[in-house]
Design a protein around this motif. Structure first.
Motif, PDB file in Angstrom:
ATOM      1  N   GLN A   1       3.139   1.539  13.454  1.00  0.00           N
ATOM      2  CA  GLN A   1       4.446   1.032  13.850  1.00  0.00           C
ATOM      3  C   GLN A   1       4.865   1.475  15.248  1.00  0.00           C
ATOM      4  O   GLN A   1       5.426   0.686  16.010  1.00  0.00           O
ATOM      5  N   ASN A   2       4.619   2.720  15.601  1.00  0.00           N
ATOM      6  CA  ASN A   2       5.196   3.273  16.830  1.00  0.00           C
ATOM      7  C   ASN A   2       4.175   3.698  17.881  1.00  0.00           C
ATOM      8  O   ASN A   2       4.532   3.846  19.053  1.00  0.00           O
ATOM      9  N   TYR A   3       2.930   3.935  17.460  1.00  0.00           N
ATOM     10  CA  TYR A   3       1.947   4.436  18.420  1.00  0.00           C
ATOM     11  C   TYR A   3       0.774   3.487  18.582  1.00  0.00           C
ATOM     12  O   TYR A   3      -0.224   3.823  19.199  1.00  0.00           O
ATOM     13  N   GLY A   4       0.874   2.293  18.039  1.00  0.00           N
ATOM     14  CA  GLY A   4      -0.235   1.358  18.110  1.00  0.00           C
ATOM     15  C   GLY A   4      -0.223   0.580  19.412  1.00  0.00           C
ATOM     16  O   GLY A   4       0.273   1.025  20.449  1.00  0.00           O
ATOM     17  N   ALA A   5      -0.782  -0.607  19.320  1.00  0.00           N
ATOM     18  CA  ALA A   5      -0.839  -1.473  20.496  1.00  0.00           C
ATOM     19  C   ALA A   5       0.574  -1.899  20.904  1.00  0.00           C
ATOM     20  O   ALA A   5       1.459  -2.063  20.064  1.00  0.00           O
ATOM     21  N   ILE A   6       0.751  -2.071  22.185  1.00  0.00           N
ATOM     22  CA  ILE A   6       2.061  -2.446  22.712  1.00  0.00           C
ATOM     23  C   ILE A   6       2.296  -3.935  22.472  1.00  0.00           C
ATOM     24  O   ILE A   6       1.470  -4.780  22.814  1.00  0.00           O
TER      25      ILE A   6
ATOM     26  N   ALA B   1      10.571   3.924  21.694  1.00  0.00           N
ATOM     27  CA  ALA B   1      10.347   5.117  22.514  1.00  0.00           C
ATOM     28  C   ALA B   1      11.225   6.269  22.037  1.00  0.00           C
ATOM     29  O   ALA B   1      10.794   7.431  22.000  1.00  0.00           O
ATOM     30  N   GLN B   2      12.463   5.946  21.667  1.00  0.00           N
ATOM     31  CA  GLN B   2      13.346   6.995  21.149  1.00  0.00           C
ATOM     32  C   GLN B   2      12.841   7.548  19.816  1.00  0.00           C
ATOM     33  O   GLN B   2      12.919   8.747  19.576  1.00  0.00           O
ATOM     34  N   GLN B   3      12.327   6.685  18.969  1.00  0.00           N
ATOM     35  CA  GLN B   3      11.774   7.161  17.702  1.00  0.00           C
ATOM     36  C   GLN B   3      10.578   8.086  17.942  1.00  0.00           C
ATOM     37  O   GLN B   3      10.435   9.117  17.270  1.00  0.00           O
ATOM     38  N   ARG B   4       9.713   7.710  18.870  1.00  0.00           N
ATOM     39  CA  ARG B   4       8.569   8.578  19.181  1.00  0.00           C
ATOM     40  C   ARG B   4       9.029   9.922  19.732  1.00  0.00           C
ATOM     41  O   ARG B   4       8.500  10.981  19.361  1.00  0.00           O
ATOM     42  N   TRP B   5      10.025   9.896  20.586  1.00  0.00           N
ATOM     43  CA  TRP B   5      10.542  11.156  21.149  1.00  0.00           C
ATOM     44  C   TRP B   5      11.171  12.019  20.055  1.00  0.00           C
ATOM     45  O   TRP B   5      10.936  13.235  20.006  1.00  0.00           O
TER      46      TRP B   5
ATOM     47  N   LEU C   1       1.694  15.055  18.164  1.00  0.00           N
ATOM     48  CA  LEU C   1       2.795  14.102  18.298  1.00  0.00           C
ATOM     49  C   LEU C   1       3.219  13.955  19.761  1.00  0.00           C
ATOM     50  O   LEU C   1       3.520  12.839  20.224  1.00  0.00           O
ATOM     51  N   ILE C   2       3.254  15.072  20.468  1.00  0.00           N
ATOM     52  CA  ILE C   2       3.617  14.994  21.893  1.00  0.00           C
ATOM     53  C   ILE C   2       2.573  14.200  22.673  1.00  0.00           C
ATOM     54  O   ILE C   2       2.902  13.346  23.516  1.00  0.00           O
ATOM     55  N   ASP C   3       1.308  14.486  22.409  1.00  0.00           N
ATOM     56  CA  ASP C   3       0.239  13.764  23.102  1.00  0.00           C
ATOM     57  C   ASP C   3       0.264  12.278  22.748  1.00  0.00           C
ATOM     58  O   ASP C   3       0.054  11.407  23.623  1.00  0.00           O
ATOM     59  N   ALA C   4       0.527  11.977  21.471  1.00  0.00           N
ATOM     60  CA  ALA C   4       0.585  10.569  21.074  1.00  0.00           C
ATOM     61  C   ALA C   4       1.751   9.862  21.744  1.00  0.00           C
ATOM     62  O   ALA C   4       1.621   8.707  22.193  1.00  0.00           O
ATOM     63  N   ASP C   5       2.889  10.541  21.831  1.00  0.00           N
ATOM     64  CA  ASP C   5       4.056   9.945  22.484  1.00  0.00           C
ATOM     65  C   ASP C   5       3.778   9.717  23.972  1.00  0.00           C
ATOM     66  O   ASP C   5       4.084   8.641  24.515  1.00  0.00           O
TER      67      ASP C   5
END
Length: 252
Positions: free
Chosen positions: A118-123, A136-140, A215-219
């Motif tokens: 949902q949040n870290y896949g393809a754009i 982006a806010q959810q990832r942060w 998580l930081i690296d993924a974001d």
């Protein structure tokens, strides 16, 4: 004269017969007064008494040995008067609770796959600008939650150090004063449980720290990919920026 002689003869006969009549009566006391001493029989009796005394001493020694053996067995079977297993187990349970209370993304393969899809896949460039900002806010927020979880785990592990030190001190003293094999084995078992608890804390701490870094690296990676994709789309001729009328001031 005849009478006198008859009386004298009768008296003489009576005197001679008296010892014969009294002999059975006098024989028994005379025989009872004589004590016969037999040295051989005496020595034999002494040796027999000595052997019996030695047997009694041997039996007493056997009883003492059996008593000592029973006492040692009782010591070997004596259990410790206390147990630290419940205390150590409660520490492990607190660590497990923190793991289960992980925010946003749980320690679950399915949860991680769903979140990354949902949040870290393809754009998805078909999303609006607001939707991209929301992602982006959810990832942060997920990255911040991962850092908070890691710090909570760190605080728990550090808080366990005092309890661990007290447990090890108590178990060490118990090991020195163990009265039997069972107590010594129970002390060693509890020490192994304590070591297992410490290893669990270290594993949980490493997992929490690794989760936060991941998580930081993924974001960061997702943001970089999103920025690069948007820039590429913006610079693509024909499909990039489309000029249009802009109203800068109201009424103009």
């Amino acid at each position: 004269m005849m009478i006198r002689r008859s009386r004298a003869a009768l008296l003489a006969a009576s005197i001679l017969a008296a010892p014969i009549a009294l002999s059975p009566m006098l024989a028994t006391p005379a025989a009872a007064q004589w004590i016969v001493y037999d040295p051989t029989n005496y020595v034999q009796n002494v040796l027999t008494a000595a052997r019996e005394l030695q047997q009694i001493n041997n039996q007493i020694q056997q009883i003492e040995n059996q008593t000592t053996s029973l006492i040692n067995q009782a010591r070997n079977l004596a259990s410790m008067p206390y147990s630290l297993v419940s205390t150590i187990t409660s520490q492990i349970q607190r660590t497990e609770q923190l793991i289960n209370q992980s925010q946003r993304i749980a320690y679950s393969v399915s949860s991680i796959d769903q979140a990354f899809t949902q949040n870290y896949g393809a754009i998805n460039l078909n999303l609006s600008q607001q939707q991209m900002i929301a992602q982006a806010q959810q990832r942060w927020q997920t990255s911040v939650a991962g850092l908070q979880d890691a710090m909570r785990m760190q605080a728990t592990v550090v808080g366990n150090i005092t309890t661990n030190r007290a447990n090890v001190t108590t178990l060490g003293a118990s090991s020195q004063s163990a009265t039997g094999a069972l107590q010594a084995a129970q002390v060693n078992n509890q020490l192994l449980v304590q070591i297992s608890q410490q290893l669990s804390d270290l594993i949980a701490l490493e997992a929490a720290n690794g989760r936060a870094r991941a998580l930081i690296d993924a974001d960061r990676t997702t943001n970089q990919n999103q920025g690069a994709t948007q820039l590429s789309t913006f610079l693509t001729p024909g499909a990039g920026y489309q000029p249009g009328n802009v109203q800068m001031f109201h009424g103009n």
